[in-house]
Motif scaffolding. Structure first.
Motif, PDB file in Angstrom:
ATOM      1  N   THR A 274       0.528  -1.214   0.162  1.00 24.61           N
ATOM      2  CA  THR A 274      -0.032  -0.030  -0.330  1.00 24.61           C
ATOM      3  C   THR A 274       0.864   1.445  -0.193  1.00 24.61           C
ATOM      4  O   THR A 274       2.269   1.141   0.210  1.00 24.61           O
ATOM      5  CB  THR A 274      -0.864   0.117   1.105  1.00 24.61           C
ATOM      6  OG1 THR A 274      -0.077  -0.254   2.733  1.00 24.61           O
ATOM      7  CG2 THR A 274      -1.992  -0.992   1.405  1.00 24.61           C
ATOM      8  N   HIS A 565      -6.661   0.023   2.861  1.00 22.26           N
ATOM      9  CA  HIS A 565      -6.472  -1.080   3.561  1.00 22.26           C
ATOM     10  C   HIS A 565      -7.026  -0.392   4.267  1.00 22.26           C
ATOM     11  O   HIS A 565      -6.309   0.743   5.440  1.00 22.26           O
ATOM     12  CB  HIS A 565      -4.970  -1.271   3.504  1.00 22.26           C
ATOM     13  CG  HIS A 565      -4.351  -2.348   4.849  1.00 22.26           C
ATOM     14  ND1 HIS A 565      -2.755  -2.300   4.770  1.00 22.26           N
ATOM     15  CD2 HIS A 565      -5.405  -3.525   4.922  1.00 22.26           C
ATOM     16  CE1 HIS A 565      -3.547  -3.454   6.011  1.00 22.26           C
ATOM     17  NE2 HIS A 565      -4.357  -4.309   5.384  1.00 22.26           N
ATOM     18  N   ARG A 597      -4.911   4.572   2.856  1.00 20.20           N
ATOM     19  CA  ARG A 597      -3.485   3.888   2.755  1.00 20.20           C
ATOM     20  C   ARG A 597      -3.942   2.729   0.976  1.00 20.20           C
ATOM     21  O   ARG A 597      -5.292   1.957   1.654  1.00 20.20           O
ATOM     22  CB  ARG A 597      -3.004   2.479   3.167  1.00 20.20           C
ATOM     23  CG  ARG A 597      -2.401   3.446   4.816  1.00 20.20           C
ATOM     24  CD  ARG A 597      -1.358   2.422   6.041  1.00 20.20           C
ATOM     25  NE  ARG A 597      -3.356   2.046   6.597  1.00 20.20           N
ATOM     26  CZ  ARG A 597      -3.166   0.672   6.883  1.00 20.20           C
ATOM     27  NH1 ARG A 597      -1.854  -0.204   6.930  1.00 20.20           N
ATOM     28  NH2 ARG A 597      -4.400   0.064   7.546  1.00 20.20           N
ATOM     29  N   VAL A 599      -3.869   0.497  -2.314  1.00 20.08           N
ATOM     30  CA  VAL A 599      -3.246  -0.723  -2.468  1.00 20.08           C
ATOM     31  C   VAL A 599      -2.443  -0.440  -4.278  1.00 20.08           C
ATOM     32  O   VAL A 599      -3.729   0.176  -5.243  1.00 20.08           O
ATOM     33  CB  VAL A 599      -4.169  -2.409  -2.485  1.00 20.08           C
ATOM     34  CG1 VAL A 599      -3.364  -3.826  -3.868  1.00 20.08           C
ATOM     35  CG2 VAL A 599      -4.727  -2.487  -1.577  1.00 20.08           C
TER      36      VAL A 599
END
Length: 616
Positions: A274, A565, A597, A599
């Motif tokens: 991430t 995330h 965050r 990916v």
């Protein structure tokens, strides 16, 4: 155990103990009384139902056809137990293990990742301390895979405890606190006792069995058959288990905003990483498609000056560099006999004229020498002679000097035009007009050529043009554009800068576009004629917006999304509104907040998990 085994078991049961003598019927040959086959079948089914409902026997077999499987290995026990997680600004820690019981060893697996990138943190030292009624300490040791550690704890008193983890790895030092671990008393848990189910099932089946016996004794065959059917309908489903039904329902794909659960071990294995969102300044951008073309003055097309054939050497290496004045090929002119006689006559005439010119030049030089000497003599006796004589001598000397210079110039022209031999007179070199690259070569030694055939094309690639197709609606805003950023698929991640040099005056009636040319410096020669390009020009004021790497952008159920995330083992697809792309970053106009965050590696794996139901 199947139905046949239960039926065989029922034969070994003593009849008087179960049914009484009045349930037996005498054998025709005087044999001892035995149970009627229907009663035996009903009794077997009842025993089977009671066995299913009795504690200590599973109602359904699990995960396969072997009902005597050994206990699952420790890894399965850990995966099916408790999971705790906590995060700081530096790391993210997940603890997995079985349900802890007081006084028993408590093996745990720790998964440590960098909080910002989700990359596993390897070679770390993790010291564990459990607080609460009793205090226990331990140190985790690395497992085989990076970021995974193992430890064994033990707590003597049940209750809720807190695990304090001290971490150190390289320049990393942190403290993570795991909350919510509840230690069970020794011997707690186990399979639930199912006495209500046992009593209820047993009583119901015995009632149906009694009804069937009464119906059969009363010669009521239909009622007996009905009771038998009810018995089987209530007892046989208990014998079905998962091992016999392999068509498990497929989980529907998850949508935007629905949690996508991926175990931390799988994240490490799949390489899911991430990156936090950042803010950067961007301006509104106009984008067009275009292609690379050479500047008009940077291309030279060379033809044969006369009809003839090519003689070695011939330059034919495409892409090779050539210098200004370098000979690329030589065309030897083909002459007939009359042409050769005429050429010889012309050469003889030129030779005669040259000889006459050389004689006149020699005479002019002699006269210049005499005039120079006379002028120098009179200069020496200027006080003794009239000044008029000195001026006349100076004028004569200058005229002689001018005559010598003119004759020398004519002689030089004759020397250039008059070849030393007939063979050289028939050869015409083809030379490069400037420094550049040989981009076309259609010449072979010995080939017959004429002025209509293109032999070479030389390109100066130091500056190339990118011709963009500007839409009609953008013409009004193009006036303020001076520079553009240009990208080509051949060199991803590289941005070229071009200067607007011209805008066409004619609108294409089909595409409704106007060509605009941008001059792009090309010192390393990477831009080549014909490459497709994307041209972006900034207009308006710059503003700060969130941005993510281009590779983070994906598509789920027809929507533009990025995967965020949200916790250690949970991802969420967020629908976003993408903006302009610059230097590998795409502006996000809506859908994210600062610090999310997203990916950037393993996007395909996360999307595949979402399409399979959101769990891995």
């Amino acid at each position: 155990m199947d139905l046949q085994a239960f039926a065989l078991t029922s034969r070994s049961i003593s009849l008087p103990h179960l049914t009484g003598a009045h349930l037996a019927r005498p054998d025709l040959k005087g044999s001892p009384p035995r149970m009627h086959p229907v009663h035996r079948l009903l009794l077997s089914t009842g025993l089977l139902a009671l066995t299913v409902a009795t504690p200590g026997q599973p109602a359904r077999a699990h995960e396969g056809h072997d009902h005597d499987d050994a206990p699952p290995p420790p890894r399965q026990a850990i995966a099916g137990g408790i999971t705790l997680e906590a995060a700081t600004d530096q790391v993210e820690l997940v603890l997995k293990g079985p349900v802890p019981r007081a006084g028993e060893p408590f093996p745990v697996r720790l998964l440590l990742a960098d909080h910002a990138t989700n990359r596993p943190v390897g070679q770390a030292r993790i010291d564990l301390e459990m607080g609460g009624a009793t205090v226990a300490t331990a140190s985790a040791v690395p497992a085989r895979a990076p970021g995974i550690y193992e430890a064994t704890l033990s707590v003597t008193v049940p209750g809720e405890v807190q695990i304090i983890c001290s971490l150190s790895a390289g320049g990393l030092d942190d403290l993570v606190v795991l909350e919510g671990l509840v230690v069970q008393p020794r011997g707690a848990g186990g399979e639930a006792f199912r006495w209500p189910l046992a009593v209820g099932s047993g009583a119901g089946l015995l009632a149906i069995w009694a009804l069937g016996w009464w119906a059969w004794r009363g010669k009521r065959k239909v009622a007996g058959a009905a009771a038998l059917a009810v018995l089987f309908a209530s007892g046989l489903p208990a014998m079905a288990h998962e091992g016999h039904d392999h068509e498990a329902p497929v989980a529907p794909p998850v949508g935007v905003g629905t949690p996508i659960v991926i175990a931390k071990e799988s994240q490490f294995l799949l390489g899911i990483t991430t990156r936090p969102t950042v803010r950067r300044e961007v301006a509104e951008r106009l984008e067009w498609l275009g292609h690379v073309v050479p500047p008009v003055r940077a291309v030279a097309t060379l033809h044969a000056p006369v009809e003839g054939h090519l003689v070695p050497p011939v330059r034919s290496e495409l892409g090779s560099r050539v210098r200004k004045g370098q000979t690329l090929a030589i065309v030897e002119q083909i002459l007939s006999s009359s042409d050769q006689i005429q050429l010889a006559s012309d050469r003889l005439r030129l030779a005669t004229e040259r000889a006459q010119l050389e004689t006149a030049l020699a005479q002019a030089r002699r006269e210049h020498d005499r005039a120079r000497l006379e002028h120098e003599r009179l200069q020496g006796i200027r006080d003794l002679v009239a000044g008029k004589l000195v001026v006349e001598a100076e004028t004569t000397r200058r005229k002689a000097a001018d005559a010598v210079a003119g004759l020398e110039k004519q002689l030089g022209a004759f020397q250039r035009l008059s070849p030393p031999s007939l063979e050289q007179a028939r050869r015409f070199p083809i030379v490069a007009p400037f420094d550049g690259l040989l981009v076309e070569a259609h010449a072979t030694p010995g080939e017959h050529v004429d002025p209509s055939k293109t032999l070479f094309q030389v390109l100066d690639p130091s500056v190339m043009w990118v011709e963009a197709d500007v839409f009609e609606r953008d013409l009004g805003r193009l006036s303020g554009v001076r520079e553009a950023r240009i990208t080509v698929e051949a060199f991803p991640g590289t941005t070229f800068r071009g200067r607007l040099v011209s805008v066409g005056q004619t609108l294409d009636p089909e595409s409704r576009t106007v060509p605009a040319r941008f001059a792009v410096p090309n010192p390393d020669g990477r831009l080549r004629t014909g490459l497709f390009a994307r041209v972006g020009a900034d207009v308006g004021e710059r503003r700060r917006v969130l941005s993510v790497p281009v590779e983070a952008l994906s598509e789920l159920q027809g929507r533009k999304v990025v995967f965020v995330h949200t916790s250690a083992e949970v991802f969420v697809a967020r629908e976003v509104t993408p903006g302009t792309v610059e230097a590998g970053q795409v502006a996000i106009l809506a859908g994210l907040v600062a610090g999310d965050r997203v990916v950037v590696e393993g996007v395909y794996q996360v999307r595949s998990t979402a399409e399979r139901g959101g769990r891995r």
